[in-house]
Design an enzyme around this catalytic site. Sequence first.
Site, PDB file in Angstrom:
ATOM      1  N   PRO A  86      13.116  17.707 -46.989  1.00  0.00           N
ATOM      2  CA  PRO A  86      14.403  17.404 -47.631  1.00  0.00           C
ATOM      3  C   PRO A  86      14.256  17.154 -49.131  1.00  0.00           C
ATOM      4  CG  PRO A  86      13.758  15.656 -46.103  1.00  0.00           C
ATOM      5  CD  PRO A  86      12.782  16.762 -45.927  1.00  0.00           C
ATOM      6  N   GLU A 113       6.701  11.070 -41.932  1.00  0.00           N
ATOM      7  CA  GLU A 113       7.172  10.936 -43.321  1.00  0.00           C
ATOM      8  C   GLU A 113       6.729  12.114 -44.203  1.00  0.00           C
ATOM      9  OE1 GLU A 113       9.356   8.446 -44.364  1.00  0.00           O
ATOM     10  OE2 GLU A 113       9.378   8.156 -42.190  1.00  0.00           O
ATOM     11  N   ARG A 155      16.627  38.850 -40.950  1.00  0.00           N
ATOM     12  CA  ARG A 155      17.782  39.752 -40.876  1.00  0.00           C
ATOM     13  C   ARG A 155      17.912  40.628 -42.111  1.00  0.00           C
ATOM     14  NH1 ARG A 155      22.160  38.054 -43.673  1.00  0.00           N
ATOM     15  NH2 ARG A 155      23.784  39.062 -42.446  1.00  0.00           N
ATOM     16  N   ASP A 170      27.265  40.207 -47.513  1.00  0.00           N
ATOM     17  CA  ASP A 170      27.118  38.775 -47.221  1.00  0.00           C
ATOM     18  C   ASP A 170      27.725  37.941 -48.352  1.00  0.00           C
ATOM     19  OD1 ASP A 170      25.723  39.286 -44.918  1.00  0.00           O
ATOM     20  OD2 ASP A 170      23.744  38.884 -45.776  1.00  0.00           O
TER      21      ASP A 170
HETATM   22 CL1  6GU Z   1      13.366  21.451 -44.726  1.00  0.00          CL
HETATM   23  N1  6GU Z   1      13.199  19.195 -43.417  1.00  0.00           N
HETATM   24  C1  6GU Z   1      13.707  18.037 -42.946  1.00  0.00           C
HETATM   25  N2  6GU Z   1      12.939  17.231 -42.204  1.00  0.00           N
HETATM   26  N3  6GU Z   1      14.940  17.637 -43.204  1.00  0.00           N
HETATM   27  C2  6GU Z   1      15.675  18.470 -43.938  1.00  0.00           C
HETATM   28  C3  6GU Z   1      15.219  19.683 -44.430  1.00  0.00           C
HETATM   29  C4  6GU Z   1      13.954  20.012 -44.145  1.00  0.00           C
HETATM   30  N4  6GU Z   1      16.195  20.282 -45.152  1.00  0.00           N
HETATM   31  C5  6GU Z   1      17.224  19.452 -45.081  1.00  0.00           C
HETATM   32  N5  6GU Z   1      16.920  18.364 -44.370  1.00  0.00           N
END
Ligand code: 6GU
Length: 260
Positions: A86, A113, A155, A170
Site C-alpha cells: 500500500p 507488516e 489481457r 479501454d
Molecule cells: Cl499492493 N498490498 C496491500 N497489502 N494492500 C494494498 C495494496 C497492496 N494496494 C492497496 N492496498
Amino acid sequence: MRVDIISIFPEYFAPLDVSLMGKARERGILDIRAHQLRDWAHDVHKTVDDTPYGGGPGMVMKPSVWGEAVDAVIAGGRPRMIVPTPSGRPFTQAVAMEYATEPWLLFAPARYEGIDARVIEEYGSRLRVDEVSIGDYVLAGGEAAVLVIVEAVARLLPGVLGNAESARDDSFAPGAMENLLEGPVYTKPPTWRGRDVPEILLSGHHGRIARWRRDQALRRTAQNRPELVARLELDRNDHAVLDSVRDGASFREAGGDMAD
Ligand code: 6GU
C-alpha cells in the site's frame, strides 16, 4: 510472458487457471509459476517472519528467506520485480501497458507488516524493482493485488483478448477514450419490466449514436470521477453536457430530483 510469484499462499493463485487467464496459459501466452516461500525456510517451523527492529506491532518478513527464494527463482536471470504494497506507486493502466511489454515478471507479495527493506535494496541494485499499490485501502496481504495486476497485464498480451473484447477503447488506454469512463450499455429486449432502451440506440444514426455515447460517458465521468474531467479534451458540445450535469448536481443538492 513468464510470471513467477513467491508467496506463503501459492494456492491463492488458482483463479489464474480460470477464464481468460486460463486460456492464455493453455495457449502458451502466459507461463505462471507460483512458489511456496516457506520452501526456502530452514527451521522446523518454516519461519518466514520475525519481530521488527525498533519495536512496534506485527511481524516483518525475514530477508534471509526472501533472498534465497528470489535467487533460486531468478537463477541468474533478470525479471522485472514487482513488490505489491500500500506504500507503493499507484498501479495504473499505463503501468499495466508497460509491464505487458516485459518478457518476465516476478511478484513478491508480502503478508504481515512487509518485507525487510534490505531485500528491496538488494534486488533494486540487480533488477528493476517496483513497489506498487492498487488503491488507497489496505489489504491483508499482497496476494489479491498480484491477481489484479496479472489480470490487468495479461489481457493486454497479443492473442489474449478476441477482437470483440479489444483493449483499444479501454477507459484508461491512451487515445480518444483516455480518462473517459464508459457509459451504459444495453441489449435485447427493447423493453424490460417497462424500461425502454434509449430510442437513439435503435435509430441507426451512427453519428448521433456516437455523440450520445460520448455524452453519457462524460456525464458518468463528471458524476463518478470529477477529478478526471480536467484531463479531458472538450469540444463545445462536451461543455454543454458538463454544464447540464453541474446544474443537475446543484438542483439535487437543493433537494430536487432528476429525471435521469
Ligand atoms: Cl499492493 N498490498 C496491500 N497489502 N494492500 C494494498 C495494496 C497492496 N494496494 C492497496 N492496498
